[in-house]
Design a protein around this motif. Structure first.
Motif, mmCIF file in Angstrom:
data_model
loop_
_atom_site.group_PDB
_atom_site.id
_atom_site.type_symbol
_atom_site.label_atom_id
_atom_site.label_comp_id
_atom_site.label_asym_id
_atom_site.label_seq_id
_atom_site.Cartn_x
_atom_site.Cartn_y
_atom_site.Cartn_z
ATOM 1 N N UNK A 1 22.334 37.934 -10.110
ATOM 2 C CA UNK A 1 22.384 37.087 -8.680
ATOM 3 C C UNK A 1 22.330 35.211 -9.230
ATOM 4 N N UNK A 2 22.721 34.241 -8.691
ATOM 5 C CA UNK A 2 22.587 32.784 -9.652
ATOM 6 C C UNK A 2 22.019 32.244 -7.439
ATOM 7 N N UNK A 3 22.776 32.992 -6.624
ATOM 8 C CA UNK A 3 23.235 32.127 -5.692
ATOM 9 C C UNK A 3 23.730 33.001 -4.702
ATOM 10 N N UNK A 4 23.913 32.596 -3.723
ATOM 11 C CA UNK A 4 24.784 33.792 -2.739
ATOM 12 C C UNK A 4 24.716 32.296 -1.405
ATOM 13 N N UNK B 1 23.079 29.167 8.450
ATOM 14 C CA UNK B 1 23.310 29.689 7.235
ATOM 15 C C UNK B 1 22.653 29.769 5.579
ATOM 16 N N UNK B 2 22.168 30.477 5.318
ATOM 17 C CA UNK B 2 20.659 30.615 4.048
ATOM 18 C C UNK B 2 21.605 30.392 2.436
ATOM 19 N N UNK B 3 20.845 29.500 1.941
ATOM 20 C CA UNK B 3 21.820 29.811 0.492
ATOM 21 C C UNK B 3 20.582 29.654 -0.815
ATOM 22 N N UNK B 4 20.652 30.346 -1.492
ATOM 23 C CA UNK B 4 19.499 30.412 -2.580
ATOM 24 C C UNK B 4 20.015 29.154 -3.340
ATOM 25 N N UNK B 5 18.741 28.401 -4.405
ATOM 26 C CA UNK B 5 18.730 27.373 -4.763
ATOM 27 C C UNK B 5 19.136 27.736 -6.002
ATOM 28 N N UNK B 6 20.495 27.451 -6.601
ATOM 29 C CA UNK B 6 21.534 26.932 -7.750
ATOM 30 C C UNK B 6 21.229 26.230 -8.733
ATOM 31 N N UNK B 7 20.180 25.315 -8.246
ATOM 32 C CA UNK B 7 19.141 24.276 -9.859
ATOM 33 C C UNK B 7 19.149 25.295 -11.499
ATOM 34 N N UNK C 1 35.190 39.384 10.177
ATOM 35 C CA UNK C 1 35.246 39.741 9.166
ATOM 36 C C UNK C 1 33.886 39.156 8.333
ATOM 37 N N UNK C 2 33.105 39.916 7.551
ATOM 38 C CA UNK C 2 31.885 39.520 7.231
ATOM 39 C C UNK C 2 32.420 39.039 5.889
ATOM 40 N N UNK C 3 31.625 37.693 5.432
ATOM 41 C CA UNK C 3 31.999 37.215 4.462
ATOM 42 C C UNK C 3 30.638 37.436 3.615
ATOM 43 N N UNK C 4 30.528 37.991 2.181
ATOM 44 C CA UNK C 4 29.461 37.237 1.210
ATOM 45 C C UNK C 4 29.703 37.074 -0.284
ATOM 46 N N UNK C 5 29.365 35.739 -0.302
ATOM 47 C CA UNK C 5 29.452 35.152 -1.721
ATOM 48 C C UNK C 5 28.272 35.263 -2.125
ATOM 49 N N UNK C 6 28.464 35.930 -4.056
ATOM 50 C CA UNK C 6 27.479 36.133 -4.717
ATOM 51 C C UNK C 6 27.447 35.588 -6.017
ATOM 52 N N UNK C 7 27.084 34.711 -5.791
ATOM 53 C CA UNK C 7 27.502 33.461 -7.084
ATOM 54 C C UNK C 7 26.135 34.239 -8.209
ATOM 55 N N UNK C 8 27.191 34.705 -9.411
ATOM 56 C CA UNK C 8 26.604 35.004 -10.387
ATOM 57 C C UNK C 8 26.648 34.217 -11.498
ATOM 58 N N UNK C 9 25.588 35.228 -12.861
ATOM 59 C CA UNK C 9 25.196 33.791 -13.991
ATOM 60 C C UNK C 9 25.652 35.762 -15.053
ATOM 61 N N UNK C 10 26.220 35.124 -15.900
ATOM 62 C CA UNK C 10 25.694 36.046 -17.188
ATOM 63 C C UNK C 10 25.417 35.770 -18.382
ATOM 64 N N UNK C 11 23.945 36.655 -18.802
ATOM 65 C CA UNK C 11 23.700 35.766 -19.814
ATOM 66 C C UNK C 11 23.045 37.244 -20.721
ATOM 67 N N UNK C 12 21.744 37.618 -21.794
ATOM 68 C CA UNK C 12 21.279 38.090 -22.212
ATOM 69 C C UNK C 12 21.089 38.897 -21.462
ATOM 70 N N UNK C 13 20.553 38.780 -20.276
ATOM 71 C CA UNK C 13 20.149 39.842 -19.750
ATOM 72 C C UNK C 13 20.835 40.293 -18.786
ATOM 73 N N UNK C 14 22.650 40.208 -19.092
ATOM 74 C CA UNK C 14 23.724 40.818 -18.413
ATOM 75 C C UNK C 14 23.900 39.718 -17.348
ATOM 76 N N UNK C 15 24.511 40.426 -15.842
ATOM 77 C CA UNK C 15 24.632 39.851 -14.815
ATOM 78 C C UNK C 15 23.498 39.862 -13.941
#
Length: 615
Positions: free
Chosen positions: A288-291, A1-7, A272-286
């Motif tokens: 995608x921060x990681x997955x 599995x691959x995950x985006x950098x959440x730093x 079953x396929x499972x995708x977890x999308x880590x979201x961040x809300x800020x001034x520019x809206x939602x």
């Protein structure tokens, strides 16, 4: 599995995307062809995984989406519902499980647009296809080109809902495969082009995320119009996540790397396929921060290859489908004839296949009277058939297996699982030879004197191995394939077909033949250019399954080609052995191979049997 950098991001919140694909009407853990339970199939077990994944999402403060990626309607006899039925079982299952959107696959069009429209009338959620449009206003299509859903994130109650755009694409080849139902009525755009345009439109409509239901797999050819375009689709910037399908693979896997979340959850409800999308809300809206993405299986195989369930069937879904299940079993038990011998496909790629011979005879028996008043009645008649169930990616239990004795409707369904129709074409002997060469591309090239080459190339689909009954011929696997899987010439000097004869005489390249064949092949399925370009004979519409019913119920059965054995064999290569793989249930038929003096069959980790065959 691959995950985006959440730093360097604030604490993310999640949207969990759950996905199924290629259910092919395997809604319950029951094999209707053999009339027995099967723990490795069924949305009813996937439903238990869905429930678990949703509960986990609640504990994480995450919202969920449940999506299906198509090819749900064609498959088991459970899908053969009377038109008067108030709701198709698949739509009822999607309603019970609270699906949020449905994409369409190529097999969903196997019964025509009107049948699809009737089925989707009771769909509980948006049904999407982004790259098919009607040619004119006379055809009303029962789906939308895209959908926008919103989800409030429980862990971010003060933030606005996430706006999610959904698109769905299927192969352009769908128009060829079901040309007799679709040609002149719809047009299909290239998947990548349509996905990019639709995703751009969804972004312009304010979508924070775009998810593609991509009914396509991994392929070597990724150019415009390709059938398996998952890789180029993943490069579309406007798409954030993808659900793949069509080829029944399992993604993610360590050998296939994507830079965004991609799942392909097998087939028949196996995962079953499972995708977890880590979201961040800020001034520019939602944003995608990681997955993270993964697959969850409904069953697993032990060291001996035996399949055991990991979850129980969901009782709510099994109850909702109980009446359909009972009615289907009763309908499939209706008698239709008798076979003096076992009919199975365990050895279809290297030994006589009596099941194929029966289908070939049924096609010829149905075609011959239709030619009686035509000039073609005097031409030699051949019948082309290919295996429908042959293991491979569908697993070690996916073979035709009909015992000798009384036959019923489920056995007919086991002999030919697709809703193809009977067709007839006229070809020259030279074209027939090229047809056989294209089929023989299924095999790997084998060097004489070797012992560890797999006989079958896993990248060539087994249902593209046409056997032409009415001829006799050999296949020399020491020669390279004459044709690529694309249908393009690979080696003009190569000929794998040896000693081809008709009526005991060498095949005359100028002789004209009438060949009974299915509508999928004539429409271009498998890239048999010589078949697609052949002259068609106009016939009334007739499903091949119905031709088999009639053949088995005729008294006495017609034998227009007197087919009793396989028309082909592998050419001898002394001192050479190959590896062949089949299902574990083939053990009860190994006596058919006694003349080969094979060493004991060996079980493999993925549940197959490995045979070592002398050539």
């Amino acid at each position: 599995m691959t995950e985006r950098d959440l730093s360097n991001s604030s604490q993310p919140v999640s949207l969990r995307v759950l996905a199924t694909t290629d259910l092919h009407m395997n809604l319950l853990g029951h094999d209707y062809y053999c009339d027995r339970t099967n723990p490795g199939i069924g949305l009813s077990r996937t439903a238990s995984l869905i429930s678990q994944a949703r509960s986990e999402a609640v504990s994480m403060g995450a919202a969920t989406l449940l999506l299906d990626n198509g090819d749900g309607l064609q498959g088991t006899p459970l899908g053969e519902q009377p038109d008067a039925a108030p709701q198709h079982p698949l739509m009822r299952a999607f309603q019970v499980l609270d699906y949020d959107a449905i994409g369409l696959g190529n097999h969903d069009f196997n019964y025509g647009i009107e049948a699809l429209s009737r089925t989707l009338q009771t769909a509980p959620c948006p049904v999407i296809c982004s790259n098919m449009t009607a040619v004119d206003d006379t055809t009303q299509l029962p789906f939308v080109s895209s959908a926008i859903l919103e989800r409030n994130i429980p862990d971010a109650p003060k933030a606005p809902p996430i706006k999610i755009g959904l698109l769905s694409v299927l192969p352009v080849q769908t128009l060829r495969w079901d040309a007799h139902l679709l040609e002149g009525r719809v047009q299909i755009a290239d998947m990548v082009q349509a996905a990019r345009q639709t995703a751009t439109t969804l972004r312009a409509a304010g979508c924070d995320l775009v998810i593609a239901l991509a009914h396509t797999g991994l392929g070597h050819n990724t150019g415009p119009g390709c059938e398996n375009a998952l890789r180029p689709l993943a490069l579309v910037d406007e798409i954030d996540a993808l659900v793949g399908g069509h080829t029944h693979l399992l993604l993610p896997d360590p050998d296939t790397v994507f830079t965004k979340p991609v799942v392909m959850p097998g087939a028949f409800g196996s995962h079953l396929g499972v995708i977890d999308l880590q979201m961040r809300h800020g001034p520019d809206g939602w944003q995608l921060a990681g997955w993270d993405c993964a697959l969850r299986a409904i069953a697993q195989r032990d060291s001996g290859g035996r399949l055991t369930p990991l979850v129980d069937e969901d009782p709510v879904l099994t109850t909702a489908l109980a009446k359909d299940h009972i009615a289907t079993r009763a309908r499939m038990d209706q008698p239709v004839g008798h076979s003096p011998q076992a009919l199975h496909s365990y050895f279809t790629f290297f030994a006589p296949d009596q099941a194929l011979a029966l289908v070939a005879n049924a096609q010829a028996a149905a075609l011959r009277p239709l030619l009686s008043d035509r000039a073609e009645a005097d031409l030699p008649l051949l019948s082309a058939v290919s295996p429908n169930k042959y293991g491979a990616r569908s697993g070690p239990d996916y073979y035709t297996d009909v015992a000798a004795g009384p036959l019923c409707r489920r056995h007919v369904a086991d002999l030919h699982v697709f809703p193809n129709e009977l067709r007839a074409v006229v070809l020259s002997g030279a074209q027939v030879l090229d047809w056989l060469e294209m089929s023989a591309g299924l095999f790997n090239q084998v060097s004489p004197g070797t012992s560890d080459t797999a006989l079958v190339n896993p990248d060539r689909a087994g249902h593209h191995f046409d056997v032409l009954h009415g001829l006799d011929y050999q296949i020399d696997v020491s020669a390279p394939p004459r044709f690529h899987a694309s249908g393009q010439l690979a080696d003009i000097q190569s000929h794998r077909i040896r000693n081809a004869t008709w009526n005991g005489q060498p095949l005359d390249k100028t002789q004209q033949f009438v060949v009974a064949v299915n509508s999928y092949r004539v429409g271009g399925g498998g890239n048999f250019n010589m078949v697609q370009q052949a002259r068609q004979i106009s016939l009334p519409r007739r499903p091949i399954q119905l031709a088999i019913y009639d053949y088995l119920n005729s008294t006495p059965p017609a034998e227009p080609l007197a087919i009793t054995t396989s028309p082909w064999q592998l050419a001898s290569l002394p001192g050479t052995e190959v590896l062949a793989f089949t299902g574990p249930a083939a053990r009860s038929h190994l006596s058919e191979l006694d003349h080969l003096n094979l060493p004991p069959a060996e079980p493999t980790a993925d549940g197959f049997l490995r045979l070592r065959l002398p050539l």
